[in-house]
Write a protein that holds these residues in place. Sequence first.
Motif, short mmCIF file in Angstrom:
data_model
loop_
_atom_site.label_atom_id
_atom_site.label_comp_id
_atom_site.label_asym_id
_atom_site.label_seq_id
_atom_site.Cartn_x
_atom_site.Cartn_y
_atom_site.Cartn_z
N LEU A 372 0.84 -1.21 0.00
CA LEU A 372 0.00 0.00 0.00
C LEU A 372 0.88 1.26 0.00
CD1 LEU A 372 -2.68 1.61 0.65
CD2 LEU A 372 -2.33 0.99 3.03
N LEU A 373 1.86 1.25 0.89
CA LEU A 373 2.73 2.44 1.01
C LEU A 373 3.60 2.59 -0.23
CD1 LEU A 373 3.67 1.96 4.78
CD2 LEU A 373 2.00 3.59 3.83
N GLY A 374 4.09 1.48 -0.75
CA GLY A 374 4.88 1.53 -1.98
C GLY A 374 4.04 2.05 -3.14
N GLY A 375 2.79 1.68 -3.17
CA GLY A 375 1.88 2.17 -4.22
C GLY A 375 1.69 3.68 -4.14
N LEU A 376 1.58 4.18 -2.91
CA LEU A 376 1.45 5.64 -2.73
C LEU A 376 2.71 6.35 -3.20
CD1 LEU A 376 -0.25 5.83 0.77
CD2 LEU A 376 -1.02 6.98 -1.29
N GLU A 377 3.84 5.78 -2.83
CA GLU A 377 5.13 6.38 -3.23
C GLU A 377 5.21 6.43 -4.77
OE1 GLU A 377 7.94 7.16 -0.94
OE2 GLU A 377 8.84 8.03 -2.75
N ALA A 378 4.84 5.32 -5.40
CA ALA A 378 4.89 5.26 -6.87
C ALA A 378 3.94 6.30 -7.49
CB ALA A 378 4.54 3.86 -7.35
N GLY A 379 2.76 6.40 -6.92
CA GLY A 379 1.77 7.34 -7.45
C GLY A 379 2.24 8.78 -7.33
N MET A 380 2.80 9.12 -6.17
CA MET A 380 3.27 10.51 -6.00
C MET A 380 4.43 10.79 -6.93
SD MET A 380 2.68 11.53 -2.02
CE MET A 380 3.41 10.11 -1.23
N THR A 381 5.29 9.79 -7.13
CA THR A 381 6.41 9.95 -8.06
C THR A 381 5.89 10.16 -9.48
OG1 THR A 381 7.76 8.57 -6.63
CG2 THR A 381 8.54 8.86 -8.90
N ALA A 382 4.94 9.32 -9.89
CA ALA A 382 4.40 9.41 -11.25
C ALA A 382 3.75 10.76 -11.50
CB ALA A 382 3.39 8.29 -11.48
N LEU A 383 3.06 11.27 -10.48
CA LEU A 383 2.31 12.52 -10.66
C LEU A 383 3.14 13.76 -10.37
CD1 LEU A 383 -1.03 11.33 -8.98
CD2 LEU A 383 -0.64 11.69 -11.42
#
Length: 403
Positions: A372-383
Amino acid sequence: MTQSPILAQGRPYLAIPGPSVMPDAVLSAMHRAAPNIYSGELVDMMPALMTDLRRVARTEHHVAMYIGNGHAAWEAALSNILNVGDKVLVPATGRFGIGWGEMATGLGADVEVLDFGLSAPMDMDRIAERLREDRDHSIKAVLGVHVDTSTSVRNDIASLRKVLDAAEHPALLMADCIASLGCDTFEMDAWGVDVMVTACQKGLMVPPGLGFVFFNDKAEAARAKVARVSRYWDWSPRAHPQEFYQYHGGTAPTHHIYGLRASLDMIHAEGIEAVWQRHAVLARAVWAACDAWSQRGSFAMNIADPAYRSHAVTALRLQAPMATELRNWVEKNLGLTLGIGLGMAAPTDPARDGFFRLGHMGHVNGQMIMGLLGGLEAGMTALGVEHGTGALDAAAKVISGTA
Ligand SMILES: *Cc1c(COP(=O)(O)O)cnc(C)c1O
């Protein structure tokens, strides 16, 4: 930079604060032919089911089950203790406290809200003052939400009892544990809670469809003084049935009973204290990551003081509209669904796109929280959302017990 590929294929993860992730054991227990509701296994299962429910709530007293959601449990509980015109006090710390109060208004109660806003716990001193002012004891019940899922605040229900006792006030203490039961420590009898409501789709890990009202002898005595209780909501036959159908006021929720049996078996096999402990550690991992992200940019946890944060849900902020964009990105690209902000801004207010929530209740473990946390990190990086670094390291330290 290349367009990121869609990586959503695989088992989806619904990380919203209810309904929660459903265990395969619960789903497979429900996958069966319709059982007989007049005799046999289903009928024989009920007494132990009621006992095991009481164990989760840490009470020796009574429990009534309803086919319904949390709103049904709210109404059921109120219907058994309120006469039209009775006064109730609602110390509100978010949308759900307000909502329970609105339910009481709909039943003809005189509802007084003490509103503590959207990012703070109940102020016990103000509640104490209000109770002391109520010299003729017109307040019949205090409706306290343990974990308000909209703000992710966790209120100190044991202190609320002490406040009532110190004021020598006879009002019933009613607690909404819909988000907290089976996640945050809750001790109905030891904390002196008279009525507790919950539902099956959060910490209990069962698809939505069952509501529960737990009540003690003091609440039962209050029920006896209510002029009229609708037959369907009446908790007496459900808690003290002479016939099987009375448990459910009609046809039993057959498959939900099997699902609940499986979930209670899982909870008791793990041990309720271990369940609480697991949620506490997973919540600390979430907070550690959020603390790191908050070091730069607009990322922020809604509840500043860890002592008042839920172990089941975390409400977060990001500069609007990035909270909504982040939710959309992780859902589309990673198969990860996060919770919307609830009750923080009007549905038409663009500010609502600055709020979101993580559900970490029920059937969740260390690798899911890291994912879950890794997904958030990826999302913030992508955006390109500005955020502090080191979040996953910080979470890994908590998960690994090396923090
Ligand atoms: C989810 C929730 C409710 C409402 O439950 P429903 O099943 O959606 O009716 C009420 N109170 C709290 C604290 C909740 O988390």
